[in-house]
Design an enzyme around this catalytic site. Structure first.
Site, mmCIF file in Angstrom:
data_model
loop_
_atom_site.group_PDB
_atom_site.id
_atom_site.type_symbol
_atom_site.label_atom_id
_atom_site.label_comp_id
_atom_site.label_asym_id
_atom_site.label_seq_id
_atom_site.Cartn_x
_atom_site.Cartn_y
_atom_site.Cartn_z
ATOM 1 N N ASN A 9 0.820 -1.259 0.019
ATOM 2 C CA ASN A 9 -0.048 -0.039 0.135
ATOM 3 C C ASN A 9 0.867 1.237 -0.129
ATOM 4 O O ASN A 9 1.648 1.390 1.062
ATOM 5 C CB ASN A 9 -0.778 0.000 1.361
ATOM 6 C CG ASN A 9 -1.508 1.184 1.375
ATOM 7 O OD1 ASN A 9 -1.862 2.043 0.597
ATOM 8 N ND2 ASN A 9 -2.223 1.304 2.811
ATOM 9 N N LYS A 11 -0.027 4.235 -0.308
ATOM 10 C CA LYS A 11 -0.539 5.449 0.281
ATOM 11 C C LYS A 11 -0.294 6.586 -0.475
ATOM 12 O O LYS A 11 -0.434 6.681 -1.749
ATOM 13 C CB LYS A 11 -0.270 5.501 1.688
ATOM 14 C CG LYS A 11 -0.088 4.621 2.488
ATOM 15 C CD LYS A 11 0.255 4.686 4.003
ATOM 16 C CE LYS A 11 0.360 3.358 4.833
ATOM 17 N NZ LYS A 11 0.125 3.309 6.224
ATOM 18 N N HIS A 93 -9.360 1.081 4.954
ATOM 19 C CA HIS A 93 -8.045 1.093 5.741
ATOM 20 C C HIS A 93 -8.291 2.094 6.964
ATOM 21 O O HIS A 93 -9.213 3.045 6.751
ATOM 22 C CB HIS A 93 -7.036 1.875 4.887
ATOM 23 C CG HIS A 93 -5.698 1.834 5.235
ATOM 24 N ND1 HIS A 93 -5.114 2.650 6.337
ATOM 25 C CD2 HIS A 93 -4.700 0.843 4.970
ATOM 26 C CE1 HIS A 93 -3.938 2.429 6.661
ATOM 27 N NE2 HIS A 93 -3.472 1.259 5.780
ATOM 28 N N GLU A 95 -6.691 4.433 7.968
ATOM 29 C CA GLU A 95 -6.543 5.856 7.640
ATOM 30 C C GLU A 95 -7.598 6.606 6.959
ATOM 31 O O GLU A 95 -8.059 7.909 7.285
ATOM 32 C CB GLU A 95 -5.187 6.022 7.016
ATOM 33 C CG GLU A 95 -3.939 5.872 7.813
ATOM 34 C CD GLU A 95 -2.841 5.268 6.904
ATOM 35 O OE1 GLU A 95 -2.735 5.287 5.772
ATOM 36 O OE2 GLU A 95 -1.650 4.812 7.528
ATOM 37 N N GLU A 163 -5.397 -5.094 10.611
ATOM 38 C CA GLU A 163 -4.194 -4.336 10.897
ATOM 39 C C GLU A 163 -4.623 -3.588 12.050
ATOM 40 O O GLU A 163 -5.381 -2.616 11.954
ATOM 41 C CB GLU A 163 -4.370 -3.162 9.597
ATOM 42 C CG GLU A 163 -4.229 -3.845 8.238
ATOM 43 C CD GLU A 163 -3.486 -2.960 7.421
ATOM 44 O OE1 GLU A 163 -2.428 -3.134 6.837
ATOM 45 O OE2 GLU A 163 -3.909 -1.846 7.192
ATOM 46 N N GLY A 169 2.343 1.774 10.683
ATOM 47 C CA GLY A 169 3.515 3.009 10.517
ATOM 48 C C GLY A 169 4.159 3.312 11.719
ATOM 49 O O GLY A 169 4.824 4.445 11.915
ATOM 50 N N SER A 209 3.592 -2.467 10.361
ATOM 51 C CA SER A 209 4.979 -2.656 10.551
ATOM 52 C C SER A 209 5.409 -3.632 10.223
ATOM 53 O O SER A 209 6.502 -4.210 10.970
ATOM 54 C CB SER A 209 5.136 -2.209 11.954
ATOM 55 O OG SER A 209 4.588 -0.852 12.304
#
Ligand code: PEP
Length: 249
Positions: A9, A11, A93, A95, A163, A169, A209
């Site tokens: 991904n 992003k 996702h 985010e 996730e 991250g 991660s």
């Protein structure tokens, strides 16, 4: 047997020059023993699909709208992703759930649109740190699953990515036991809802991660069929290390 999947991904990262990473990745993995997918930003999708043609790399989108077309400035439909060369789309996702207030019901509508258009939907689920610390992880995952996943799924058109929000991250990774507990429980819920044939065929990715240095041990966990990788998918050398770990798992 579920075919393993290494999904990247990108992003909001990547311009034309970064497509050189596709070439390097294809050179390193001419005949991979797993599926390789990269989801670049929408601006690169068409060029990425061209760069990936004649290679084993598939390309996907990072989101799609639930409607086929209309007055939705800045959005992209499943048909547009497909037209640009995508075979997959990441949906829900964390985010997007955080930045765009996406609810699980929105994710389900998007998944319906994506699957109807022939795309494979990679639906992301995961608990926050507060939810993990309150021992609510499995309940949160169960709720997200029942509200985010439409009824029309098969083992081919659905992939689930677990996730944990606090692992994305951050360099923090759950213990292998924690990953295994969630993946086993997702598998059990899929089989209970869709039956063993479909529920047993859906691929379950871990995301958060993942790096070449921790991929081996994560891929050894039961019901982990691959990874959804953010930062470490941007450079072919890093992503290649993860792909090698997956091939050897
Ligand atoms: C992600 O964005 O889905 C992700 C898992 O990011 P990272 O690998 O950078 O934690």
């Amino acid at each position: 047997m579920r075919r393993k999947l290494a999904a990247g991904n990108w992003k909001m990262n990547g311009i034309g020059a970064d497509l050189a990473e596709f070439e390097a990745l294809a050179r390193a993995h001419p005949r991979p023993d797993c599926e390789i997918l990269i989801c670049p930003p929408a601006s690169l999708l068409h060029r990425a699909a061209e760069a990936a043609s004649d290679t084993p790399i598939a390309v996907g989108g990072q989101d799609c709208h639930s409607e086929a077309k209309g007055a939705h400035t800045g959005d992209i439909s499943a048909a547009m992703l497909r037209d640009a060369g995508a075979s997959h789309v990441i949906l829900g996702h964390s985010e997007r759930r955080a930045d765009h207030d996406e609810r699980s019901e929105d994710v389900r509508a998007k998944a319906r649109a994506a699957i109807s258009e022939g795309l494979t939907a990679i639906i992301c689920l995961g608990e926050s740190l507060a939810e993990r610390e309150a021992a609510n992880t499995l309940d949160i995952i169960a709720g997200q699953m029942s509200s985010s996943i439409p009824d029309m799924v098969t083992g081919e058109n659905l992939v689930i990515a677990y996730e944990p929000v606090w692992a994305i991250g951050t360099g923090k990774v759950p213990t292998l036991e924690q990953i295994g507990e969630v993946h086993d429980s997702i598998r059990a819920m899929l089989e209970a809802r869709f039956g063993q044939d479909i529920g047993g065929a859906v691929r379950l990715l871990y995301g958060g991660s993942v790096k070449p240095s921790n991929a081996d041990e994560i891929f050894a966990v039961s019901n982990v069929d691959g990874a959804l990788v953010g930062g470490a998918s941007l450079k072919a050398a890093d992503f290649s290390g993860i792909i090698c770990a997956l091939e050897n798992s």
